[in-house]
Design an enzyme around this catalytic site. Structure first.
Site, PDB file in Angstrom:
ATOM      1  N   HIS A  62      -2.133  -5.387   1.496  1.00 25.49           N
ATOM      2  CA  HIS A  62      -3.435  -6.038   1.290  1.00 25.49           C
ATOM      3  C   HIS A  62      -3.135  -7.446   0.802  1.00 25.49           C
ATOM      4  O   HIS A  62      -2.197  -7.659   0.038  1.00 25.49           O
ATOM      5  CB  HIS A  62      -4.240  -5.302   0.215  1.00 25.49           C
ATOM      6  CG  HIS A  62      -5.371  -6.119  -0.342  1.00 25.49           C
ATOM      7  ND1 HIS A  62      -6.635  -6.105   0.205  1.00 25.49           N
ATOM      8  CD2 HIS A  62      -5.420  -7.001  -1.379  1.00 25.49           C
ATOM      9  CE1 HIS A  62      -7.404  -6.939  -0.481  1.00 25.49           C
ATOM     10  NE2 HIS A  62      -6.696  -7.489  -1.448  1.00 25.49           N
ATOM     11  N   LYS A  91       0.814  -1.207   0.000  1.00 30.06           N
ATOM     12  CA  LYS A  91       0.000   0.000   0.000  1.00 30.06           C
ATOM     13  C   LYS A  91       0.859   1.274   0.000  1.00 30.06           C
ATOM     14  O   LYS A  91       2.062   1.222   0.255  1.00 30.06           O
ATOM     15  CB  LYS A  91      -0.934  -0.018   1.215  1.00 30.06           C
ATOM     16  CG  LYS A  91      -1.978  -1.139   1.141  1.00 30.06           C
ATOM     17  CD  LYS A  91      -2.889  -1.089   2.349  1.00 30.06           C
ATOM     18  CE  LYS A  91      -3.974  -2.147   2.275  1.00 30.06           C
ATOM     19  NZ  LYS A  91      -4.878  -2.073   3.441  1.00 30.06           N
ATOM     20  N   ARG A 130       2.924  -6.468   8.916  1.00 22.31           N
ATOM     21  CA  ARG A 130       2.215  -5.339   9.529  1.00 22.31           C
ATOM     22  C   ARG A 130       2.828  -4.934  10.865  1.00 22.31           C
ATOM     23  O   ARG A 130       2.888  -3.743  11.179  1.00 22.31           O
ATOM     24  CB  ARG A 130       0.734  -5.663   9.663  1.00 22.31           C
ATOM     25  CG  ARG A 130       0.041  -5.644   8.300  1.00 22.31           C
ATOM     26  CD  ARG A 130      -1.417  -5.952   8.407  1.00 22.31           C
ATOM     27  NE  ARG A 130      -2.098  -5.763   7.138  1.00 22.31           N
ATOM     28  CZ  ARG A 130      -3.108  -6.517   6.733  1.00 22.31           C
ATOM     29  NH1 ARG A 130      -3.551  -7.508   7.489  1.00 22.31           N
ATOM     30  NH2 ARG A 130      -3.686  -6.278   5.563  1.00 22.31           N
ATOM     31  N   TYR A 133     -12.315  -2.139  -4.372  1.00 20.27           N
ATOM     32  CA  TYR A 133     -12.871  -2.291  -3.026  1.00 20.27           C
ATOM     33  C   TYR A 133     -14.397  -2.187  -3.003  1.00 20.27           C
ATOM     34  O   TYR A 133     -14.984  -1.909  -1.957  1.00 20.27           O
ATOM     35  CB  TYR A 133     -12.246  -1.257  -2.083  1.00 20.27           C
ATOM     36  CG  TYR A 133     -10.821  -1.593  -1.717  1.00 20.27           C
ATOM     37  CD1 TYR A 133     -10.529  -2.667  -0.880  1.00 20.27           C
ATOM     38  CD2 TYR A 133      -9.764  -0.851  -2.214  1.00 20.27           C
ATOM     39  CE1 TYR A 133      -9.227  -2.993  -0.551  1.00 20.27           C
ATOM     40  CE2 TYR A 133      -8.447  -1.159  -1.882  1.00 20.27           C
ATOM     41  CZ  TYR A 133      -8.189  -2.230  -1.050  1.00 20.27           C
ATOM     42  OH  TYR A 133      -6.903  -2.536  -0.720  1.00 20.27           O
ATOM     43  N   ARG A 165      -1.464 -14.392   4.167  1.00 22.25           N
ATOM     44  CA  ARG A 165      -2.175 -13.778   5.291  1.00 22.25           C
ATOM     45  C   ARG A 165      -1.407 -13.979   6.602  1.00 22.25           C
ATOM     46  O   ARG A 165      -1.366 -13.092   7.450  1.00 22.25           O
ATOM     47  CB  ARG A 165      -3.599 -14.313   5.364  1.00 22.25           C
ATOM     48  CG  ARG A 165      -4.392 -13.883   4.092  1.00 22.25           C
ATOM     49  CD  ARG A 165      -5.844 -14.180   4.149  1.00 22.25           C
ATOM     50  NE  ARG A 165      -6.555 -13.370   5.120  1.00 22.25           N
ATOM     51  CZ  ARG A 165      -6.875 -12.086   4.952  1.00 22.25           C
ATOM     52  NH1 ARG A 165      -6.516 -11.441   3.867  1.00 22.25           N
ATOM     53  NH2 ARG A 165      -7.560 -11.447   5.892  1.00 22.25           N
ATOM     54  N   THR A 171      -4.772  -7.254  10.798  1.00 21.49           N
ATOM     55  CA  THR A 171      -5.039  -5.966  10.152  1.00 21.49           C
ATOM     56  C   THR A 171      -4.558  -4.802  11.014  1.00 21.49           C
ATOM     57  O   THR A 171      -3.993  -3.844  10.510  1.00 21.49           O
ATOM     58  CB  THR A 171      -6.547  -5.820   9.863  1.00 21.49           C
ATOM     59  OG1 THR A 171      -6.962  -6.922   9.053  1.00 21.49           O
ATOM     60  CG2 THR A 171      -6.852  -4.535   9.134  1.00 21.49           C
ATOM     61  N   ASN A 206      -1.929   0.151   6.916  1.00 21.32           N
ATOM     62  CA  ASN A 206      -1.424  -1.128   7.410  1.00 21.32           C
ATOM     63  C   ASN A 206      -0.521  -1.868   6.423  1.00 21.32           C
ATOM     64  O   ASN A 206      -0.407  -3.093   6.477  1.00 21.32           O
ATOM     65  CB  ASN A 206      -2.574  -2.012   7.897  1.00 21.32           C
ATOM     66  CG  ASN A 206      -3.557  -2.372   6.819  1.00 21.32           C
ATOM     67  OD1 ASN A 206      -3.316  -2.151   5.633  1.00 21.32           O
ATOM     68  ND2 ASN A 206      -4.674  -2.936   7.215  1.00 21.32           N
ATOM     69  N   GLU A 256      -9.407 -10.590  -7.848  1.00 21.02           N
ATOM     70  CA  GLU A 256      -8.534  -9.435  -7.631  1.00 21.02           C
ATOM     71  C   GLU A 256      -7.372  -9.417  -8.617  1.00 21.02           C
ATOM     72  O   GLU A 256      -7.022  -8.357  -9.149  1.00 21.02           O
ATOM     73  CB  GLU A 256      -8.021  -9.428  -6.190  1.00 21.02           C
ATOM     74  CG  GLU A 256      -9.101  -9.132  -5.181  1.00 21.02           C
ATOM     75  CD  GLU A 256      -8.637  -9.198  -3.744  1.00 21.02           C
ATOM     76  OE1 GLU A 256      -9.415  -8.800  -2.865  1.00 21.02           O
ATOM     77  OE2 GLU A 256      -7.495  -9.632  -3.474  1.00 21.02           O
ATOM     78  N   PHE A 259     -16.012   3.077   6.292  1.00 22.77           N
ATOM     79  CA  PHE A 259     -14.612   3.401   6.004  1.00 22.77           C
ATOM     80  C   PHE A 259     -14.290   3.448   4.508  1.00 22.77           C
ATOM     81  O   PHE A 259     -13.148   3.742   4.130  1.00 22.77           O
ATOM     82  CB  PHE A 259     -13.673   2.397   6.695  1.00 22.77           C
ATOM     83  CG  PHE A 259     -13.874   0.970   6.272  1.00 22.77           C
ATOM     84  CD1 PHE A 259     -13.305   0.474   5.099  1.00 22.77           C
ATOM     85  CD2 PHE A 259     -14.627   0.103   7.056  1.00 22.77           C
ATOM     86  CE1 PHE A 259     -13.485  -0.851   4.715  1.00 22.77           C
ATOM     87  CE2 PHE A 259     -14.804  -1.228   6.681  1.00 22.77           C
ATOM     88  CZ  PHE A 259     -14.235  -1.696   5.504  1.00 22.77           C
TER      89      PHE A 259
END
Length: 137
Positions: free
Chosen positions: A115, A9, A102, A49, A85, A91, A112, A126, A57
């Site tokens: 993704h 990100k 993270r 998204y 993950r 998160t 964070n 995706e 949010f």
């Protein structure tokens, strides 16, 4: 062999930790099959998204994801979705296990760092939104 999507990100790109994050994947059994740095438009972020469109949010997420460049990657490996993950961590970086991406690179639950797809089905969707088939090697 399973594929998943990972996005570094804008906060992590700005910090200059692209290589450090990519290395985490490679040293933990995931192969980078495709990678590109891009800047999303508002429309692209909203489409990506869209599943969160009704959540409070959503507007902030879109604004954040368009605030700077991102690096998208297709990762391959055994149980790639779960492995990614696990490497990302929770998160909320305050709740992420020590040594996760993270915990090491994220500033907040909003900024964070990364993704990752949450299922093989979402990974396929995706990946198709960001990469053309010929870009994945």
């Amino acid at each position: 062999m399973q594929r998943t999507l990972s996005i570094i990100k804008p906060d992590a790109v700005k910090k200059g930790v692209i290589g450090k994050i990519a290395s985490r994947f490679e040293t933990n059994g995931l192969r980078i099959a495709a990678m590109k740095k891009t800047q999303w438009s508002r429309r692209e972020a909203e489409q990506f998204y869209a599943i969160h469109k009704e959540r409070p949010f959503f507007a902030d997420l879109v604004a954040f994801m368009t605030s700077g460049p991102i690096v998208a990657m297709v990762l391959e490996g055994d149980n790639a979705v779960a492995k990614n993950r696990e490497l990302m961590g929770a998160t909320d970086p305050k709740k992420a296990e020590k040594g996760t991406i993270r915990a090491d690179f994220a500033d907040s639950i909003d900024a964070n760092a990364v993704h990752g797809s949450d299922s093989p089905e979402n990974a396929a969707n995706e990946i198709a939104q960001i990469f053309a088939g010929f870009e994945i090697i």
